[in-house]
Design a protein around this motif. Structure first.
Motif, PDB file in Angstrom:
ATOM      1  N   GLU A 180       0.813  -1.206   0.000  1.00 12.17           N
ATOM      2  CA  GLU A 180       0.000   0.000   0.000  1.00 12.17           C
ATOM      3  C   GLU A 180       0.851   1.262   0.000  1.00 12.17           C
ATOM      4  O   GLU A 180       0.581   2.189  -0.719  1.00 12.17           O
ATOM      5  N   PHE A 181       1.894   1.307   0.828  1.00 13.73           N
ATOM      6  CA  PHE A 181       2.739   2.491   0.905  1.00 13.73           C
ATOM      7  C   PHE A 181       4.144   2.139   0.444  1.00 13.73           C
ATOM      8  O   PHE A 181       5.090   2.168   1.206  1.00 13.73           O
ATOM      9  N   ILE A 184       5.089  10.191   6.444  1.00 14.06           N
ATOM     10  CA  ILE A 184       4.792  10.761   7.758  1.00 14.06           C
ATOM     11  C   ILE A 184       4.855  12.289   7.694  1.00 14.06           C
ATOM     12  O   ILE A 184       3.949  12.985   8.156  1.00 14.06           O
ATOM     13  N   GLU A 185       5.920  12.813   7.083  1.00 12.05           N
ATOM     14  CA  GLU A 185       6.081  14.267   6.983  1.00 12.05           C
ATOM     15  C   GLU A 185       4.954  14.924   6.189  1.00 12.05           C
ATOM     16  O   GLU A 185       4.554  16.046   6.461  1.00 12.05           O
ATOM     17  N   LEU A 186       4.438  14.205   5.199  1.00 12.85           N
ATOM     18  CA  LEU A 186       3.335  14.717   4.380  1.00 12.85           C
ATOM     19  C   LEU A 186       1.971  14.535   5.039  1.00 12.85           C
ATOM     20  O   LEU A 186       0.961  14.978   4.511  1.00 12.85           O
ATOM     21  N   GLY A 187       1.953  13.838   6.183  1.00 12.96           N
ATOM     22  CA  GLY A 187       0.695  13.623   6.888  1.00 12.96           C
ATOM     23  C   GLY A 187      -0.144  12.511   6.299  1.00 12.96           C
ATOM     24  O   GLY A 187      -1.340  12.406   6.599  1.00 12.96           O
ATOM     25  N   GLY A 218       9.560   7.642   0.820  1.00 16.50           N
ATOM     26  CA  GLY A 218       9.556   6.444   1.655  1.00 16.50           C
ATOM     27  C   GLY A 218       8.713   6.720   2.884  1.00 16.50           C
ATOM     28  O   GLY A 218       8.021   7.739   2.963  1.00 16.50           O
ATOM     29  N   GLN A 219       8.804   5.849   3.871  1.00 17.66           N
ATOM     30  CA  GLN A 219       7.961   5.953   5.053  1.00 17.66           C
ATOM     31  C   GLN A 219       8.088   7.315   5.751  1.00 17.66           C
ATOM     32  O   GLN A 219       7.083   7.923   6.116  1.00 17.66           O
TER      33      GLN A 219
END
Length: 120
Positions: free
Chosen positions: A51-52, A114-117, A109-110
């Motif tokens: 998925e990610f 996270i930084e992009l929310g 990447g992961q």
């Protein structure tokens, strides 16, 4: 359009297409009025272990489109939100990474999710 690969129905093989058996589409056509609002239930990236996945130049699909939308909303992406990870997207990612004092790779990447929310 007819589905020419019915063995792929239910598999995570598209970039957002809804795959159905032809006879099911024909049945829905007789039940649902044209113009009826339809909601697709499920995660934006689809189901499955990837998925990610990591994204880089050449990646395509709804996950790239989501990243482009987030970068555009944050003022880093100026291109078309088209789901294609090209040079414009890579440049936006690099600008975003610099602004957050992250390692500048141009890839997603992961940590970038996270930084992009997109991920918590």
């Amino acid at each position: 359009m007819r589905n020419n690969k019915p063995v792929l129905i239910g598999k995570n093989v598209s970039s957002g297409c809804i795959r159905m058996r032809n006879e099911d589409v024909e049945e829905l056509y007789t039940i649902i009025n044209v113009g009826t609002m339809v909601y697709i239930d499920g995660p934006i990236t689809g189901f499955g272990e990837w998925e990610f996945r990591n994204l880089a130049v050449g990646s395509k699909g709804n996950l790239v489109q989501l990243v482009q939308k987030r970068l555009k909303a944050a003022g880093f992406y100026y291109g078309e939100v088209d789901g294609i990870y090209g040079k414009t997207t890579e440049d936006a990612v690099k600008r975003f990474q610099r602004s957050r004092d992250l390692k500048v790779t141009g890839n997603i990447g992961q940590r970038m999710y996270i930084e992009l929310g997109i991920l918590e």
